[in-house]
Design a protein around this motif. Structure first.
Motif, mmCIF file in Angstrom:
data_model
loop_
_atom_site.group_PDB
_atom_site.id
_atom_site.type_symbol
_atom_site.label_atom_id
_atom_site.label_comp_id
_atom_site.label_asym_id
_atom_site.label_seq_id
_atom_site.Cartn_x
_atom_site.Cartn_y
_atom_site.Cartn_z
ATOM 1 N N ALA A 1 -6.894 10.846 -7.427
ATOM 2 C CA ALA A 1 -6.882 12.038 -6.609
ATOM 3 C C ALA A 1 -8.006 12.129 -5.667
ATOM 4 O O ALA A 1 -7.801 12.276 -4.336
ATOM 5 C CB ALA A 1 -6.590 13.356 -7.207
ATOM 6 N N ALA A 2 -9.115 11.767 -6.226
ATOM 7 C CA ALA A 2 -10.467 12.054 -5.319
ATOM 8 C C ALA A 2 -10.474 10.590 -4.442
ATOM 9 O O ALA A 2 -11.210 10.619 -3.374
ATOM 10 C CB ALA A 2 -11.559 11.963 -6.135
ATOM 11 N N GLN A 3 -9.885 9.559 -4.775
ATOM 12 C CA GLN A 3 -9.646 8.500 -3.878
ATOM 13 C C GLN A 3 -8.480 8.342 -2.906
ATOM 14 O O GLN A 3 -8.331 7.425 -2.363
ATOM 15 C CB GLN A 3 -9.636 7.057 -4.745
ATOM 16 N N GLY A 4 -7.692 9.404 -2.922
ATOM 17 C CA GLY A 4 -6.591 9.467 -1.896
ATOM 18 C C GLY A 4 -5.158 8.922 -2.703
ATOM 19 O O GLY A 4 -4.446 8.518 -1.783
ATOM 20 N N TYR B 1 10.346 -0.209 -2.921
ATOM 21 C CA TYR B 1 9.173 -0.427 -2.562
ATOM 22 C C TYR B 1 8.650 -1.290 -3.393
ATOM 23 O O TYR B 1 8.750 -1.827 -4.525
ATOM 24 C CB TYR B 1 8.569 0.892 -2.716
ATOM 25 N N PRO B 2 7.304 -2.178 -2.759
ATOM 26 C CA PRO B 2 6.742 -3.278 -3.393
ATOM 27 C C PRO B 2 5.826 -2.661 -4.717
ATOM 28 O O PRO B 2 5.328 -1.524 -4.640
ATOM 29 C CB PRO B 2 5.852 -3.720 -2.396
ATOM 30 N N ARG B 3 5.601 -3.218 -5.622
ATOM 31 C CA ARG B 3 5.044 -2.986 -6.863
ATOM 32 C C ARG B 3 3.691 -3.744 -6.882
ATOM 33 O O ARG B 3 3.534 -4.691 -6.293
ATOM 34 C CB ARG B 3 5.436 -3.269 -8.070
ATOM 35 N N MET B 4 2.490 -3.139 -7.271
ATOM 36 C CA MET B 4 1.133 -3.728 -7.283
ATOM 37 C C MET B 4 0.769 -3.845 -8.705
ATOM 38 O O MET B 4 0.932 -3.205 -9.468
ATOM 39 C CB MET B 4 0.045 -2.795 -6.324
ATOM 40 N N ASP B 5 0.037 -5.036 -8.918
ATOM 41 C CA ASP B 5 -0.472 -5.501 -10.176
ATOM 42 C C ASP B 5 -1.941 -5.508 -10.366
ATOM 43 O O ASP B 5 -2.427 -6.295 -9.359
ATOM 44 C CB ASP B 5 0.321 -6.629 -10.854
ATOM 45 N N VAL B 6 -2.807 -4.702 -10.969
ATOM 46 C CA VAL B 6 -4.064 -5.025 -10.983
ATOM 47 C C VAL B 6 -4.457 -5.664 -12.173
ATOM 48 O O VAL B 6 -5.878 -5.794 -12.447
ATOM 49 C CB VAL B 6 -5.092 -3.670 -10.861
ATOM 50 N N THR C 1 -11.163 -1.671 -7.255
ATOM 51 C CA THR C 1 -11.603 -1.344 -5.830
ATOM 52 C C THR C 1 -10.685 -1.758 -4.773
ATOM 53 O O THR C 1 -10.262 -1.031 -3.889
ATOM 54 C CB THR C 1 -13.196 -1.711 -5.686
ATOM 55 N N ALA C 2 -10.276 -3.030 -4.975
ATOM 56 C CA ALA C 2 -9.428 -3.722 -3.944
ATOM 57 C C ALA C 2 -8.109 -3.068 -4.042
ATOM 58 O O ALA C 2 -7.436 -2.659 -3.077
ATOM 59 C CB ALA C 2 -9.603 -5.143 -4.214
#
Length: 303
Positions: free
Chosen positions: A253-256, A190-195, A229-230
């Motif tokens: 969790a509140a953001q899905g 799976y792809p990894r995301m970096d913030v 946010t993005a």
């Protein structure tokens, strides 16, 4: 700022000694002499000649990066003094990481606003590297976030630890791996995301060798953003996973966004604390704010 450094920066930006001399209203020989003195002081050449003028050497580029920071600090100091003379009121500008804003910085800012209703307060939400950049450029007086291990030598930051946290793995709540006991090897599909990606503006603040992470080496980031946010939206729209402080679980969790059960997740602690500039004296408002931060993290109102 030192006159020689001002002239050096003008030549670096103009790429021409004559043009820099005209812009500064000084003679060309004066600038040439001062550039030569800088080269003698550092023991390296700062410029090489080209058909169009002069070009920075690798040594000159390093000096130029730091002189630009000094020039910005000088401009910010002048602007801050001007603002103080005009407004005659205290101000506090801080930067912090996304998680720490929600967990304790917001409470501290609210308390400061209550205790000093006439104060001007400003908050930037950003990554650690951007926070350090804002701090060095004078845009903020302190930064609250993750300790950066690969800071460039001589930057003059002071770090005061607040707490130690663990990272965890997060995905959208209906991700194929949610609800299973998995290993980090399973994540390689799976792809990894970096913030908090390392980008060009971070050169000079930290070395791009990278701070140790928790992801497998064979899984480079496929998605990146400098906005949480993005990032949340990108997680919900893909099968990517994100490595982020475990303390964010309730908010996510509140953001899905759910937390994966990774059996071989590294559990080493990551330091979170406050960064300030060692050579800058903190204001009374900044001292009060940092005291509030310490009180909240110590357990008085920690969620």
């Amino acid at each position: 700022m030192d006159r020689r450094l001002t002239q050096f920066l003008a030549v670096a930006e103009a790429g021409n000694v004559s043009a820099a001399a005209a812009a500064l209203n000084v003679s060309q020989p004066t600038i040439s002499v001062n550039i030569r003195k800088l080269e003698e002081e550092h023991g390296v050449p700062l410029f090489t000649r080209s058909s169009r003028g002069v070009v920075l050497t690798k040594f000159g580029k390093v000096l130029c990066e730091h002189v630009r920071v000094m020039a910005r600090l000088n401009d910010h100091a002048k602007a801050e003094i001007r603002a103080m003379k005009q407004a005659n009121r205290p101000s506090l500008k801080i930067a912090c990481g996304f998680t720490w804003w929600h967990l304790f910085v917001r409470d501290a800012i609210r308390d400061c606003a209550t205790d000093a209703p006439d104060a001007a307060l400003h908050v930037d939400i950003c990554s650690s590297l951007d926070g350090l950049r804002h701090l060095m450029s004078g845009d903020v007086s302190c930064f609250i976030g993750t300790r950066v291990d690969n800071i460039t030598v001589g930057m003059g930051f002071r770090f005061a630890p607040l707490l130690a946290v663990e990272d965890a793995y997060f995905t959208r709540q209906d991700h194929p791996l949610i609800g299973q006991v998995i290993t980090r090897r399973d994540l390689s599909a799976y792809p990894r995301m970096d913030v908090a990606p390392f980008v060009n503006r971070h050169f000079g603040i930290a070395e791009p060798t990278g701070t140790p992470g928790l992801w497998p080496k064979e899984a480079p980031a496929h998605l990146s953003t400098n906005s949480m946010t993005a990032g949340i939206g990108m997680l919900k729209d893909s099968e990517a996973y994100l490595i982020y402080p475990m303390l964010t679980q309730e908010y996510f969790a509140a953001q899905g966004i759910g937390m994966l059960n990774v059996s071989d997740r590294p559990t080493h602690k990551i330091q979170i604390g406050t960064y300030t500039l060692a050579e800058k004296t903190p204001s009374e408002l900044q001292i009060a704010f940092l005291d509030r931060i310490t009180q909240v993290v110590a357990g008085e109102r920690m969620p």
